[in-house]
Design a protein around this motif. Sequence first.
Motif, PDB file in Angstrom:
ATOM      1  N   HIS A 116      29.396  43.935  38.317  1.00  0.00           N
ATOM      2  CA  HIS A 116      29.209  44.392  36.930  1.00  0.00           C
ATOM      3  C   HIS A 116      30.311  43.779  36.069  1.00  0.00           C
ATOM      4  CE1 HIS A 116      27.604  47.584  34.058  1.00  0.00           C
ATOM      5  NE2 HIS A 116      28.569  46.966  33.377  1.00  0.00           N
ATOM      6  N   HIS A 118      31.244  41.400  32.289  1.00  0.00           N
ATOM      7  CA  HIS A 118      30.822  40.941  30.960  1.00  0.00           C
ATOM      8  C   HIS A 118      31.721  39.759  30.604  1.00  0.00           C
ATOM      9  CE1 HIS A 118      28.211  44.409  30.423  1.00  0.00           C
ATOM     10  NE2 HIS A 118      29.203  45.182  30.815  1.00  0.00           N
ATOM     11  N   THR A 159      26.246  41.622  33.598  1.00  0.00           N
ATOM     12  CA  THR A 159      25.280  42.644  33.196  1.00  0.00           C
ATOM     13  C   THR A 159      25.169  42.760  31.681  1.00  0.00           C
ATOM     14  OG1 THR A 159      27.037  44.250  33.587  1.00  0.00           O
ATOM     15  CG2 THR A 159      25.386  44.021  35.304  1.00  0.00           C
ATOM     16  N   LYS A 243      18.191  44.171  32.850  1.00  0.00           N
ATOM     17  CA  LYS A 243      19.015  45.360  32.654  1.00  0.00           C
ATOM     18  C   LYS A 243      18.539  46.128  31.415  1.00  0.00           C
ATOM     19  CE  LYS A 243      23.602  47.141  31.622  1.00  0.00           C
ATOM     20  NZ  LYS A 243      24.928  46.813  31.092  1.00  0.00           N
ATOM     21  N   HIS A 305      27.202  52.349  36.500  1.00  0.00           N
ATOM     22  CA  HIS A 305      28.102  53.445  36.078  1.00  0.00           C
ATOM     23  C   HIS A 305      27.773  54.740  36.825  1.00  0.00           C
ATOM     24  CE1 HIS A 305      28.912  50.581  32.938  1.00  0.00           C
ATOM     25  NE2 HIS A 305      27.749  50.782  32.361  1.00  0.00           N
ATOM     26  N   ASP A 377      33.403  46.058  35.203  1.00  0.00           N
ATOM     27  CA  ASP A 377      32.956  46.322  33.826  1.00  0.00           C
ATOM     28  C   ASP A 377      34.042  46.002  32.808  1.00  0.00           C
ATOM     29  OD1 ASP A 377      31.124  47.031  31.895  1.00  0.00           O
ATOM     30  OD2 ASP A 377      31.467  49.190  32.068  1.00  0.00           O
TER      31      ASP A 377
HETATM   32 ZN   LIG Z   1      28.968  47.125  31.401  1.00  0.00          ZN
END
Ligand SMILES: [Zn+2]
Length: 467
Positions: A116, A118, A159, A243, A305, A377
């Motif tokens: 996960h 970005h 993601t 997603k 999450h 994340d």
């Molecule tokens: Zn995220």
Amino acid sequence: MGRPAPVAPTNRVRPAYGLVRSGRTRQTWQLPGLILRFLSVVPAAAPPAESDAVSQIPVWLDGGTVADGTGRDPFPNPGILTQDGRITQIGGTRPADAQVADCQGLTLTPGLIDAHVHMACSAFDPSLRYDVSVAEMAADMFVNCRQTLEGGFTTVRDTGGIDRGLADVVASGKMPGPRILQCGPVHSQTGGGGQMGAEWEPTELWDRHAIPGLVTWALLSDGPDELRKNVREGFRRGATFVKLLVTGAVVAISTQQPSDTQFTVDEIAVAVEEASAKGTYVTVHAHNNAGIRAAVRAGVRCVEHGSQVDEQTAALLSEHGVALVPTLSIMEQLVADPASMGLAPGYATRLSRFAQTARDAVLACRAAGVRVGLGSDLLGPDQRDRGRELVHRARLESPMQALESATRINAEIIGLGDDLGTIETGKIADIAGFAGDPLSDPGQFADRDRVVLVMQGGRLVKSGPQD
Ligand SMILES: [Zn+2]
């Protein structure tokens, strides 16, 4: 395929660190770019193009300790042979023509996988206000890719945030970075967790924040037909999975909350149908139990999450074979220092209530037999601390469970379990070497100076501490 990969800084083999005892030129380490390219742009379940492999000089990883990602106890390295991008032999006799990488004192693990990420999120709020130039955003992304690889992460699943261009550039060998699987635009309802920025910005201007080939945010859909069209649009632009945001988000438009449920079961089911038609799957951003249950009923394969998953929902996930990718680092870092991620202080308040429930959710899912992966994340321009996610998980569970989640389990979740995630004969040769023993001292997972060897697809991309 004829063009040789450029000699990027991370391709340097530095005999000064004693890892490579051969005088071969750099070119012998070049990875066949097509292997990476293929992995990063096809549906996740597809195998890599073995026939495209360019012959490589075999490498013998000599000495050290192997924690192979299967969950078995670490063992003294009997010698690992890699050739043509794959692990071809463990133990036995070293071939005379193999180059030797001295791994004495190292703990060798499979290349880490962050499920996960970005990579594009330079700075949410400023970039949405056009305060950040495209050049700076691109620079942040390339630095992020290089640092991720240098931290031992040889594969990531993005993601949301990047358009396919970044994955292609890295796969081509022009810039160093991890193998990138990406979903392109995420899918959100109007005013949902994928829509960011100011509530007074007209929704019809939202799409203007995208930068084709570099940055893409959420496509907004309301109703099954609109969502079907947008999921197909995501695939047209190269998505390898889908997603959806099925609950509210923390970092999103202020008029929605993580306690909201978003999209209906019928809408989510349409996305699942379209993903199945492409041979891939749907994962969902979700915090609250009601949203997660709706998504499971609709047939999604993975939950991101899951910060409020209770025992009943954990049982449901287990029953349906749905995986969880918890993201603890973002909770810790955002609560402690939102500015480090380029975010306003208000985000910390919104997230703080999840810090403990997210840990409880991990334990509930483990107890229920859910496949639990691992994702950082991280947001913002500085994402060097990706390994900290393993530290959080090691403290919550055990160092070995953290490692398994970041390797074998993540590989299974992203659909590449046959090729990645363990050090076994036949697997792609992605290997990280830690100077020390992160299983005894898990803080070492987050110490990038200790990651002194990174092999990706049979190519040594780091040998020695980072620059
Ligand atoms: Zn995220």
